[in-house]
Design a protein around this motif. Structure first.
Motif, PDB file in Angstrom:
ATOM      1  N   MET A   1       0.814  -1.194   0.000  1.00 38.47           N
ATOM      2  CA  MET A   1       0.000   0.000   0.000  1.00 38.47           C
ATOM      3  C   MET A   1       0.864   1.267   0.000  1.00 38.47           C
ATOM      4  SD  MET A   1      -2.868  -1.516  -0.200  1.00 38.47           S
ATOM      5  CE  MET A   1      -3.914  -0.110  -0.239  1.00 38.47           C
ATOM      6  N   LEU A   2       2.182   1.089  -0.045  1.00 35.86           N
ATOM      7  CA  LEU A   2       3.076   2.250  -0.031  1.00 35.86           C
ATOM      8  C   LEU A   2       2.815   3.200  -1.193  1.00 35.86           C
ATOM      9  CD1 LEU A   2       6.455   0.571   0.966  1.00 35.86           C
ATOM     10  CD2 LEU A   2       4.977   1.992   2.394  1.00 35.86           C
ATOM     11  N   ASP A   3       2.484   2.662  -2.362  1.00 40.41           N
ATOM     12  CA  ASP A   3       2.245   3.504  -3.537  1.00 40.41           C
ATOM     13  C   ASP A   3       0.822   4.044  -3.586  1.00 40.41           C
ATOM     14  OD1 ASP A   3       4.844   3.000  -4.350  1.00 40.41           O
ATOM     15  OD2 ASP A   3       4.255   1.311  -5.610  1.00 40.41           O
ATOM     16  N   THR A   4      -0.062   3.521  -2.755  1.00 47.61           N
ATOM     17  CA  THR A   4      -1.474   3.894  -2.806  1.00 47.61           C
ATOM     18  C   THR A   4      -1.837   4.973  -1.792  1.00 47.61           C
ATOM     19  OG1 THR A   4      -1.996   1.659  -3.528  1.00 47.61           O
ATOM     20  CG2 THR A   4      -3.817   2.962  -2.678  1.00 47.61           C
ATOM     21  N   LEU A   5      -1.292   4.866  -0.597  1.00 44.57           N
ATOM     22  CA  LEU A   5      -1.673   5.772   0.488  1.00 44.57           C
ATOM     23  C   LEU A   5      -0.838   7.045   0.490  1.00 44.57           C
ATOM     24  CD1 LEU A   5      -1.971   3.113   3.314  1.00 44.57           C
ATOM     25  CD2 LEU A   5      -3.842   4.177   2.042  1.00 44.57           C
ATOM     26  N   ARG A   6      -1.465   8.130   0.878  1.00 41.59           N
ATOM     27  CA  ARG A   6      -0.789   9.429   0.946  1.00 41.59           C
ATOM     28  C   ARG A   6       0.296   9.430   2.026  1.00 41.59           C
ATOM     29  NH1 ARG A   6      -2.169  14.203  -1.075  1.00 41.59           N
ATOM     30  NH2 ARG A   6      -4.190  13.426  -1.691  1.00 41.59           N
ATOM     31  N   GLN A  12      -3.740   3.143   9.685  1.00 44.43           N
ATOM     32  CA  GLN A  12      -4.194   2.197  10.693  1.00 44.43           C
ATOM     33  C   GLN A  12      -4.795   0.999   9.968  1.00 44.43           C
ATOM     34  OE1 GLN A  12      -7.006   4.727  12.660  1.00 44.43           O
ATOM     35  NE2 GLN A  12      -5.447   5.659  13.969  1.00 44.43           N
ATOM     36  N   TYR A  13      -4.416  -0.208  10.395  1.00 44.14           N
ATOM     37  CA  TYR A  13      -4.849  -1.427   9.717  1.00 44.14           C
ATOM     38  C   TYR A  13      -5.651  -2.302  10.671  1.00 44.14           C
ATOM     39  CZ  TYR A  13      -1.296  -0.238   6.248  1.00 44.14           C
ATOM     40  OH  TYR A  13      -0.555   0.402   5.294  1.00 44.14           O
ATOM     41  N   ARG A  14      -6.700  -2.944  10.133  1.00 45.86           N
ATOM     42  CA  ARG A  14      -7.448  -3.967  10.863  1.00 45.86           C
ATOM     43  C   ARG A  14      -7.496  -5.210   9.982  1.00 45.86           C
ATOM     44  NH1 ARG A  14     -12.568  -0.508  13.127  1.00 45.86           N
ATOM     45  NH2 ARG A  14     -13.174  -0.702  10.955  1.00 45.86           N
ATOM     46  N   ILE A  43      -8.268  -0.434   6.033  1.00 50.58           N
ATOM     47  CA  ILE A  43      -7.212   0.562   6.191  1.00 50.58           C
ATOM     48  C   ILE A  43      -7.837   1.938   6.398  1.00 50.58           C
ATOM     49  CG2 ILE A  43      -5.209   1.667   5.115  1.00 50.58           C
ATOM     50  CD1 ILE A  43      -4.896  -0.876   3.407  1.00 50.58           C
ATOM     51  N   ASN A  44      -7.349   2.651   7.406  1.00 50.07           N
ATOM     52  CA  ASN A  44      -7.766   4.019   7.672  1.00 50.07           C
ATOM     53  C   ASN A  44      -6.549   4.900   7.388  1.00 50.07           C
ATOM     54  OD1 ASN A  44      -9.118   6.282   8.515  1.00 50.07           O
ATOM     55  ND2 ASN A  44      -9.148   5.729  10.684  1.00 50.07           N
ATOM     56  N   GLY A  45      -6.596   5.630   6.297  1.00 47.89           N
ATOM     57  CA  GLY A  45      -5.479   6.478   5.897  1.00 47.89           C
ATOM     58  C   GLY A  45      -5.804   7.950   6.054  1.00 47.89           C
ATOM     59  N   LYS A  46      -4.787   8.765   5.900  1.00 51.74           N
ATOM     60  CA  LYS A  46      -4.966  10.218   6.026  1.00 51.74           C
ATOM     61  C   LYS A  46      -5.209  10.853   4.661  1.00 51.74           C
ATOM     62  CE  LYS A  46      -2.495  11.072  10.300  1.00 51.74           C
ATOM     63  NZ  LYS A  46      -1.443  11.861  10.951  1.00 51.74           N
ATOM     64  N   MET A  49      -5.519  16.887   4.062  1.00 52.01           N
ATOM     65  CA  MET A  49      -5.574  17.812   5.194  1.00 52.01           C
ATOM     66  C   MET A  49      -4.991  17.194   6.470  1.00 52.01           C
ATOM     67  SD  MET A  49      -6.899  20.495   3.875  1.00 52.01           S
ATOM     68  CE  MET A  49      -7.428  21.469   5.246  1.00 52.01           C
ATOM     69  N   GLY A  50      -4.591  15.928   6.418  1.00 51.89           N
ATOM     70  CA  GLY A  50      -3.994  15.268   7.563  1.00 51.89           C
ATOM     71  C   GLY A  50      -4.980  14.539   8.454  1.00 51.89           C
ATOM     72  N   GLY A  51      -6.262  14.562   8.080  1.00 48.73           N
ATOM     73  CA  GLY A  51      -7.272  13.858   8.875  1.00 48.73           C
ATOM     74  C   GLY A  51      -7.496  12.452   8.348  1.00 48.73           C
ATOM     75  N   TYR A  52      -7.921  11.571   9.228  1.00 44.96           N
ATOM     76  CA  TYR A  52      -8.225  10.201   8.817  1.00 44.96           C
ATOM     77  C   TYR A  52      -9.536  10.169   8.040  1.00 44.96           C
ATOM     78  CZ  TYR A  52      -4.365   8.252  11.449  1.00 44.96           C
ATOM     79  OH  TYR A  52      -3.110   7.924  11.883  1.00 44.96           O
ATOM     80  N   THR A  53      -9.585   9.323   7.036  1.00 46.60           N
ATOM     81  CA  THR A  53     -10.736   9.271   6.128  1.00 46.60           C
ATOM     82  C   THR A  53     -11.774   8.245   6.529  1.00 46.60           C
ATOM     83  OG1 THR A  53      -9.621   7.651   4.718  1.00 46.60           O
ATOM     84  CG2 THR A  53      -9.313   9.978   4.173  1.00 46.60           C
ATOM     85  N   GLY A  54     -11.462   7.347   7.440  1.00 43.15           N
ATOM     86  CA  GLY A  54     -12.353   6.245   7.799  1.00 43.15           C
ATOM     87  C   GLY A  54     -11.852   4.967   7.144  1.00 43.15           C
ATOM     88  N   TYR A  55     -12.234   3.850   7.693  1.00 47.23           N
ATOM     89  CA  TYR A  55     -11.728   2.564   7.213  1.00 47.23           C
ATOM     90  C   TYR A  55     -12.315   2.210   5.844  1.00 47.23           C
ATOM     91  CZ  TYR A  55      -9.320   1.555  11.525  1.00 47.23           C
ATOM     92  OH  TYR A  55      -8.445   1.601  12.576  1.00 47.23           O
ATOM     93  N   THR A  56     -11.440   1.736   4.960  1.00 51.50           N
ATOM     94  CA  THR A  56     -11.805   1.243   3.638  1.00 51.50           C
ATOM     95  C   THR A  56     -11.358  -0.212   3.553  1.00 51.50           C
ATOM     96  OG1 THR A  56     -11.482   3.437   2.667  1.00 51.50           O
ATOM     97  CG2 THR A  56     -11.497   1.568   1.148  1.00 51.50           C
ATOM     98  N   THR A  57     -12.222  -1.057   3.009  1.00 48.42           N
ATOM     99  CA  THR A  57     -11.919  -2.482   2.894  1.00 48.42           C
ATOM    100  C   THR A  57     -11.095  -2.749   1.641  1.00 48.42           C
ATOM    101  OG1 THR A  57     -13.972  -3.047   4.031  1.00 48.42           O
ATOM    102  CG2 THR A  57     -12.948  -4.786   2.718  1.00 48.42           C
ATOM    103  N   TYR A  58     -10.087  -3.590   1.781  1.00 48.44           N
ATOM    104  CA  TYR A  58      -9.258  -4.054   0.667  1.00 48.44           C
ATOM    105  C   TYR A  58      -9.138  -5.567   0.733  1.00 48.44           C
ATOM    106  CZ  TYR A  58      -7.633   0.689  -0.248  1.00 48.44           C
ATOM    107  OH  TYR A  58      -7.576   2.017  -0.563  1.00 48.44           O
TER     108      TYR A  58
END
Length: 100
Positions: A1-6, A12-14, A43-46, A49-58
């Motif tokens: 996910m290094l290339d996908t997440l900002r 945060q991972y579950r 995955i909950n990424g930023k 604006m630096g805020g978390y977006t909420g968990y997204t399923t992958y």
């Protein structure tokens, strides 16, 4: 996910689960069948604006112990709808969990 997440270091991972899975090749797609394991994670990424977006399923597909594809969502049919053509079950390129 290094290339996908900002900001992958702050993500945060579950872990939801991992199961054996299989995709059969579609008739028009050539030999694209796959067998291995599919892991569902959230995955909950930023955002910018630096805020978390909420968990997204992958769904992460594994083959030979190595992750080779990450797909957003839990429908991991890379060749068409996971329920088959017209949602009727079966169909070209259907993917399924083997232990469900």
């Amino acid at each position: 996910m290094l290339d996908t997440l900002r900001d992958p270091d702050s993500a945060q991972y579950r872990f939801v689960g991992i199961h054996p899975a299989h995709c059969k090749a579609g008739w028009a797609k050539g030999d694209n069948s796959w067998s291995g394991y599919a892991a569902t994670i959230e995955i909950n990424g930023k955002n910018a604006m630096g805020g978390y977006t909420g968990y997204t399923t992958y769904t992460i597909l594994f083959e030979g112990g190595n992750a080779w594809k990450a797909i957003e969502g839990s429908e991991f049919g890379p060749y068409g709808p996971s329920k088959g053509m017209l949602g009727l079950g079966g169909g070209a390129g259907i993917c399924r969990w083997l232990d469900h």
